[in-house]
Motif scaffolding. Structure first.
Motif, PDB file in Angstrom:
ATOM      1  N   UNK A  65      33.189  43.066  -9.603  1.00 23.98           N
ATOM      2  CA  UNK A  65      34.555  42.538  -9.526  1.00 23.98           C
ATOM      3  C   UNK A  65      34.919  41.750 -10.777  1.00 23.98           C
ATOM      4  N   UNK A  66      34.810  42.394 -11.916  1.00 17.45           N
ATOM      5  CA  UNK A  66      35.234  41.799 -13.186  1.00 17.45           C
ATOM      6  C   UNK A  66      36.170  42.765 -13.897  1.00 17.45           C
ATOM      7  N   UNK A  67      36.983  42.229 -14.766  1.00 12.47           N
ATOM      8  CA  UNK A  67      37.796  43.043 -15.668  1.00 12.47           C
ATOM      9  C   UNK A  67      37.285  42.803 -17.079  1.00 12.47           C
ATOM     10  N   UNK A  68      36.999  43.884 -17.790  1.00 11.45           N
ATOM     11  CA  UNK A  68      36.529  43.816 -19.171  1.00 11.45           C
ATOM     12  C   UNK A  68      37.682  44.204 -20.082  1.00 11.45           C
ATOM     13  N   UNK A  69      37.844  43.473 -21.193  1.00 12.11           N
ATOM     14  CA  UNK A  69      38.923  43.759 -22.132  1.00 12.11           C
ATOM     15  C   UNK A  69      38.372  43.923 -23.534  1.00 12.11           C
ATOM     16  N   UNK A  70      38.926  44.884 -24.241  1.00 10.67           N
ATOM     17  CA  UNK A  70      38.634  45.096 -25.660  1.00 10.67           C
ATOM     18  C   UNK A  70      39.951  45.448 -26.327  1.00 10.67           C
TER      19      UNK A  70
ATOM     20  N   UNK B 206      35.776  40.678 -23.927  1.00 13.96           N
ATOM     21  CA  UNK B 206      36.116  39.482 -23.166  1.00 13.96           C
ATOM     22  C   UNK B 206      36.141  39.856 -21.691  1.00 13.96           C
ATOM     23  N   UNK B 207      35.693  38.937 -20.847  1.00 15.92           N
ATOM     24  CA  UNK B 207      35.587  39.193 -19.412  1.00 15.92           C
ATOM     25  C   UNK B 207      36.513  38.276 -18.632  1.00 15.92           C
ATOM     26  N   UNK B 208      37.168  38.858 -17.647  1.00 17.89           N
ATOM     27  CA  UNK B 208      37.869  38.077 -16.626  1.00 17.89           C
ATOM     28  C   UNK B 208      36.965  38.078 -15.405  1.00 17.89           C
ATOM     29  N   UNK B 209      36.316  36.946 -15.140  1.00 18.79           N
ATOM     30  CA  UNK B 209      35.358  36.872 -14.045  1.00 18.79           C
ATOM     31  C   UNK B 209      36.023  36.710 -12.681  1.00 18.79           C
ATOM     32  N   UNK B 210      37.323  36.428 -12.689  1.00 10.21           N
ATOM     33  CA  UNK B 210      38.055  36.205 -11.429  1.00 10.21           C
ATOM     34  C   UNK B 210      39.382  36.952 -11.473  1.00 10.21           C
ATOM     35  N   UNK B 211      39.350  38.261 -11.546  1.00  9.21           N
ATOM     36  CA  UNK B 211      40.592  39.027 -11.738  1.00  9.21           C
ATOM     37  C   UNK B 211      41.564  38.963 -10.567  1.00  9.21           C
ATOM     38  N   UNK B 212      41.095  38.554  -9.406  1.00  8.15           N
ATOM     39  CA  UNK B 212      41.972  38.493  -8.238  1.00  8.15           C
ATOM     40  C   UNK B 212      42.624  37.121  -8.071  1.00  8.15           C
ATOM     41  N   UNK B 213      42.415  36.242  -9.048  1.00  4.64           N
ATOM     42  CA  UNK B 213      43.005  34.907  -9.005  1.00  4.64           C
ATOM     43  C   UNK B 213      43.737  34.639 -10.307  1.00  4.64           C
ATOM     44  N   UNK B 214      44.876  33.949 -10.208  1.00  9.18           N
ATOM     45  CA  UNK B 214      45.578  33.540 -11.423  1.00  9.18           C
ATOM     46  C   UNK B 214      44.850  32.366 -12.060  1.00  9.18           C
ATOM     47  N   UNK B 215      45.157  32.129 -13.324  1.00 11.70           N
ATOM     48  CA  UNK B 215      44.535  31.003 -14.014  1.00 11.70           C
ATOM     49  C   UNK B 215      44.921  29.690 -13.338  1.00 11.70           C
TER      50      UNK B 215
ATOM     51  N   UNK C 209      28.557  32.554 -17.837  1.00 12.41           N
ATOM     52  CA  UNK C 209      29.428  31.497 -18.357  1.00 12.41           C
ATOM     53  C   UNK C 209      28.615  30.502 -19.181  1.00 12.41           C
ATOM     54  N   UNK C 210      27.496  30.073 -18.641  1.00  8.65           N
ATOM     55  CA  UNK C 210      26.656  29.112 -19.360  1.00  8.65           C
ATOM     56  C   UNK C 210      26.102  29.706 -20.656  1.00  8.65           C
ATOM     57  N   UNK C 211      25.752  30.987 -20.619  1.00  5.76           N
ATOM     58  CA  UNK C 211      25.159  31.645 -21.789  1.00  5.76           C
ATOM     59  C   UNK C 211      26.164  31.807 -22.918  1.00  5.76           C
ATOM     60  N   UNK C 212      27.388  32.150 -22.564  1.00  3.85           N
ATOM     61  CA  UNK C 212      28.367  32.551 -23.586  1.00  3.85           C
ATOM     62  C   UNK C 212      29.320  31.439 -24.008  1.00  3.85           C
TER      63      UNK C 212
ATOM     64  N   UNK D  49      37.137  31.041 -17.875  1.00  6.57           N
ATOM     65  CA  UNK D  49      36.654  31.961 -16.844  1.00  6.57           C
ATOM     66  C   UNK D  49      37.505  33.225 -16.765  1.00  6.57           C
ATOM     67  N   UNK D  50      38.764  33.110 -17.155  1.00 10.10           N
ATOM     68  CA  UNK D  50      39.657  34.272 -17.152  1.00 10.10           C
ATOM     69  C   UNK D  50      39.610  35.061 -18.461  1.00 10.10           C
ATOM     70  N   UNK D  51      38.917  34.520 -19.465  1.00 16.84           N
ATOM     71  CA  UNK D  51      38.886  35.189 -20.772  1.00 16.84           C
ATOM     72  C   UNK D  51      37.608  34.782 -21.507  1.00 16.84           C
ATOM     73  N   UNK D  52      36.461  35.188 -20.940  1.00 15.12           N
ATOM     74  CA  UNK D  52      35.159  34.767 -21.446  1.00 15.12           C
ATOM     75  C   UNK D  52      34.709  35.682 -22.582  1.00 15.12           C
ATOM     76  N   UNK D  53      34.498  35.157 -23.798  1.00  7.85           N
ATOM     77  CA  UNK D  53      34.002  36.008 -24.889  1.00  7.85           C
ATOM     78  C   UNK D  53      32.508  36.273 -24.727  1.00  7.85           C
ATOM     79  N   UNK D  54      32.107  37.528 -24.929  1.00  6.71           N
ATOM     80  CA  UNK D  54      30.692  37.908 -24.852  1.00  6.71           C
ATOM     81  C   UNK D  54      30.281  38.454 -26.208  1.00  6.71           C
TER      82      UNK D  54
END
Length: 389
Positions: free
Chosen positions: A208-213, A248-257, A291-294, A309-314
């Motif tokens: 349940x994540x959204x990945x963006x590039x 970049x990852x959205x770890x909570x795509x079903x919730x607004x910021x 989250x802690x790693x990145x 959490x809505x735009x986590x860089x990896x």
């Protein structure tokens, strides 16, 4: 009777053989591996995804190869299903539109296909390793019985790309045919230089994540591995990530910021950040570790943390090895072929399948692309052979 040679016994080669035989040519298929269709069987281990049910234009648009529009328009999802049903294999479409054989397995389909080709008189030769061209244009093969020389009126090359070399597609044919765009892994994982803190999470799925590039995004599962990140979610963006576009990852795509920030702000006084992520947002251990790693040190401000959490860089390294990629980009370039997929430098020789310079996502596109180009090349090879006769 006009003689046709197909080099390569994967789905593109077998489809070419079927088209050539149906047109009345005597067909020989030469495959260097001990059996035909080994990559099809491997794909079927997790359920053979034949194609995807969607509008024709949308299906074709998923391929990053506009020059193959005609073959894909001619043999798309509905034709794949009809062809499969004609083999006696029923199909069904899942909730995402992905089409599978009933039973999910590849082996019944492959057995029925080979039996039909055999009944049509197609000669199937295994352990025949193509060595290039002899003087006069004959094809040379290293075989268990020694060097064989084969003359044919038309030839279809279906030699595969460079992914999964242990199944036969090692790209060695580039010594004999060109020009070629360099092979690059597609639908692949990416290296990440994890710290030792991540070791306990290797093998864990992140769901349940959204990945963006860049402007593209993918919703799907990823898996954390010792080497980095793998899984369908990242495969869909591999064509961008391998060129250096940031992930970049959205770890909570079903919730607004705003909702995430409000939940974080509502935590108990003195509660640890890890507990707030777990209790207020229900982030599982793998997501909390990411989250802690990145993004250490994490901000205390709920708004800033919600944005993260809505735009986590990896931070990614390069793509994983070609041998681990599901498919590859690169191959025989469009400018080496005419509209019928005949090599302009070698009249009477056609090409099909993964050896062509195209790529597509997983989800049914890859197998359909191989079959469509195989059928297209086979039909045009048959027409060329008959006109030359």
């Amino acid at each position: 009777m006009r003689q046709a040679l197909v080099i390569g016994g994967g789905p593109a080669g077998l489809m070419s053989a079927e088209a050539l035989s149906a047109a009345g040519l005597a067909v020989t298929v030469a495959e260097k591996m001990p059996t035909m269709g080994r990559k099809v069987l491997m794909a079927g281990k997790s359920g053979l995804n034949l194609t995807k049910e969607e509008a024709r234009d949308a299906f074709v648009a998923a391929f990053r190869a506009d020059w193959l529009r005609a073959p894909l328009q001619a043999f798309g999802p509905s034709e794949v299903r009809a062809w499969t049903e004609a083999l006696g294999i029923s199909t069904f479409a899942g909730s995402t539109g992905r089409v599978f054989p009933v039973g999910m397995k590849a082996s019944p389909l492959l057995r029925a296909w080979l039996a039909r080709l055999d009944a049509a008189g197609v000669a199937l030769r295994t352990r025949w390793d193509w060595q290039g061209w002899a003087d006069g244009g004959d094809a040379l093969f290293a075989t268990p019985g020694g060097l064989q020389r084969v003359a044919a009126d038309v030839t279809v090359l279906a030699l595969g790309g460079a992914s999964w070399p242990r199944l036969g597609s090692d790209g060695g044919w580039v010594r004999h045919v060109g020009p070629v765009a360099p092979f690059r892994p597609a639908n692949c994982g990416f290296h990440v230089a994890w710290s030792h803190h991540m070791a306990t999470h290797f093998g864990a799925p992140v769901k349940a994540v959204v990945l963006r590039a860049g402007a593209e995004e993918s919703r799907g599962e990823i898996v954390l591995s010792r080497d980095g990140i793998e899984g369908g979610g990242i495969y869909a963006l591999a064509h961008l990530l391998r060129d250096g576009v940031a992930l970049r990852l959205d770890l909570l795509p079903n919730h607004t910021q705003a909702d995430v920030a409000a939940r974080l702000a509502g935590g108990k006084a003195g509660e640890s950040l890890s507990n707030r992520l777990r209790k207020a947002l229900r982030l599982d251990a793998a997501k909390r570790a990411l989250v802690q790693e990145c993004a250490r040190p994490l901000p205390d401000d709920p708004q800033a943390l919600a944005a993260l959490l809505k735009d986590l860089p990896v931070p990614l390294g390069g793509p994983m090895d070609m041998a681990r990629a599901i498919s590859c980009a690169g191959g025989l370039r469009a400018d080496a072929l005419d509209a019928g997929l005949m090599l302009t430098a070698r009249p009477g020789v056609f090409a099909a399948g993964e050896m062509l310079d195209w790529e597509a996502p997983t989800g049914g596109y890859l197998l359909t692309g191989c079959m469509a180009t195989g059928l297209w090349a086979g039909r045009h090879a048959a027409a060329y052979g008959q006109s030359a006769g």
